[in-house]
Design an enzyme around this catalytic site. Structure first.
Site, PDB file in Angstrom:
ATOM      1  N   THR A  28     -18.528 -25.335  20.250  1.00 39.62           N
ATOM      2  CA  THR A  28     -17.578 -25.549  21.338  1.00 39.62           C
ATOM      3  C   THR A  28     -16.162 -25.465  20.779  1.00 39.62           C
ATOM      4  OG1 THR A  28     -19.098 -26.881  22.640  1.00 39.62           O
ATOM      5  CG2 THR A  28     -16.750 -27.226  23.024  1.00 39.62           C
ATOM      6  N   HIS A 183     -29.882 -25.497  25.376  1.00 39.15           N
ATOM      7  CA  HIS A 183     -29.277 -26.626  24.664  1.00 39.15           C
ATOM      8  C   HIS A 183     -29.972 -27.898  25.150  1.00 39.15           C
ATOM      9  CE1 HIS A 183     -26.639 -29.216  22.623  1.00 39.15           C
ATOM     10  NE2 HIS A 183     -25.456 -28.754  23.001  1.00 39.15           N
ATOM     11  N   ASN A 186     -27.909 -33.255  21.428  1.00 42.10           N
ATOM     12  CA  ASN A 186     -26.571 -33.855  21.424  1.00 42.10           C
ATOM     13  C   ASN A 186     -26.245 -34.748  22.617  1.00 42.10           C
ATOM     14  OD1 ASN A 186     -25.981 -32.788  18.962  1.00 42.10           O
ATOM     15  ND2 ASN A 186     -24.629 -31.166  19.712  1.00 42.10           N
ATOM     16  N   TYR A 188     -26.906 -34.401  25.830  1.00 46.42           N
ATOM     17  CA  TYR A 188     -26.622 -33.781  27.126  1.00 46.42           C
ATOM     18  C   TYR A 188     -27.879 -33.866  28.009  1.00 46.42           C
ATOM     19  CZ  TYR A 188     -22.398 -32.528  24.696  1.00 46.42           C
ATOM     20  OH  TYR A 188     -21.226 -32.604  23.988  1.00 46.42           O
ATOM     21  N   ASN A 243     -23.487 -39.049  21.168  1.00 47.09           N
ATOM     22  CA  ASN A 243     -23.360 -39.252  22.609  1.00 47.09           C
ATOM     23  C   ASN A 243     -24.197 -40.425  23.109  1.00 47.09           C
ATOM     24  OD1 ASN A 243     -21.548 -38.016  24.364  1.00 47.09           O
ATOM     25  ND2 ASN A 243     -22.617 -36.054  24.301  1.00 47.09           N
TER      26      ASN A 243
END
Length: 375
Positions: A28, A183, A186, A188, A243
């Site tokens: 990112t 993905h 992490n 998400y 996260n």
């Protein structure tokens, strides 16, 4: 390339035929054109600089819908203008003989209403401690702020999320990408369903390992329906805590995920080593995640997170991994495969420019020949 070591022997990841095994990891970088998250000329230049003949680039995390957004500057793959922007990027990579896979992303609870068009962020379950934690921040037009309160997805909404992934996969095909990567790491959305620290559901998407991996499997099937299994990959973050993630039995969870994914015949499984959390290094115990999961996953496996050229060479030579994805070194070394092959000095990266919005620390890193000429 002059090297004859393991990193520079050809391999195939499903239908992807690679001439070397130095992969560019998804990074990112916040440089898409706003307000519509469109890949522009700056992104095209950045990826073109890092493309190599027979090398694979995995795109930065790319949003599948407006309501999936969670990071200012991240690109999307849900509008016609985004598709047209990506065509220029992929075309530039292909012109240099490189391959490019689109990483598809839903940020879930790690978001803010200013990024989702006003929609409340969604997750597996509600956890007010997440949005109240001052250490959890998201990037929005006003700067770095704590996430908005989120809500739990209803069962009948999950099919719509899966459909968003399928449509994004179709858009990726129309762009001309060489495949797609889900993905699922992490912290998400998909990871929020996998790990029981964030998934407190009591329906068919919560509780047992089979239930918590249900969304992952449904999305993978949707992607395969568009691309075929040999051009679909999955990225997971075993034992990762980024996260606000946690699981009561991560060994059992990620062993189950690895074994469950065997049924699909994926192009590859992509691991994030837990010794890297976001862009930071952390202390971990237990060795490489790749070493622990290699006996369980029968297909091709790559990993990213804290590798140097010598350690990457070792894990590929030892058969633990089929290729290694480099992140931070690719930031500051656009010609990284050449430097690794010829044992050339690496340019250090500047962490302060990772998530900024212009060319500084993005497209201004020189190739090795220019560095040597300046000495």
């Amino acid at each position: 390339m002059k090297a004859s070591n393991a990193l520079f022997t050809p391999t195939a990841l499903g239908a992807l035929r690679l001439k070397h095994r130095v992969i560019m990891a998804p990074l990112t970088r916040s440089r898409s054109v706003q307000p519509d998250s469109v890949p522009g000329d700056l992104m095209r230049e950045y990826y073109e600089q890092r493309a190599s003949d027979g090398g694979l680039i995995i795109t930065e995390a790319t949003n599948i819908s407006l309501t999936s957004r969670g990071w200012l500057g991240a690109p999307g793959l849900y509008s016609d203008t985004q598709v047209e922007g990506w065509k220029k990027v992929v075309g530039a990579v292909h012109a240099k003989g490189g391959l490019m896979v689109a990483q598809l992303w839903h940020s879930g609870r790690s978001s803010h209403t200013s990024m989702t068009g006003g929609a409340t962020p969604v997750s597996a379950s509600v956890d007010s401690k997440y949005w109240e934690n001052p250490n959890h921040l998201v990037s929005i037009p006003g700067g770095w702020v704590q996430p908005s309160p989120h809500r739990a997805l209803a069962v009948d909404e999950i099919a719509g999320i899966v459909e968003d992934y399928r449509e994004a996969a179709e858009h990726a095909m129309s762009v001309g990408f060489d495949g797609v990567e889900l993905h699922a790491a992490n912290g998400y959305l998909v990871d929020q369903f996998l790990q029981d620290g964030s998934n407190k559901r009591t329906d068919e998407y919560g509780g047992s390992l089979e239930n918590r991996t249900r969304m992952l499997s449904e999305i993978v099937r949707a992607l395969i329906s568009v691309w075929g299994a040999d051009r679909v990959a999955v990225r997971i973050g075993p034992w990762g805590t980024w996260n606000g993630m946690s699981d009561s039995n991560p060994d059992a969870l990620f062993a189950h995920v690895a074994k469950d994914l065997n049924e699909f015949g994926l192009a590859y499984l992509h691991l994030i080593e837990p010794r890297v959390s976001g862009s930071d290094d952390v202390q971990t115990a237990g060795g490489l995640a790749a070493e622990r999961l290699r006996p369980l996953f029968k297909g091709k496996m790559i990993a990213a997170g804290g590798f140097e050229p010598d350690t990457a060479e070792r894990v590929v030579s030892d058969g633990i991994l089929d290729a290694v994805a480099f992140g931070r070194h690719f930031v500051s070394n656009p010609d990284l495969p050449k430097r690794v092959a010829e044992h050339l000095e690496l340019t250090p990266y500047d962490r302060s420019t990772f998530y900024t919005f212009d060319e500084v620390g993005y497209t201004d890193y020189p190739v090795y020949a220019a560095v040597a000429a300046a000495v």
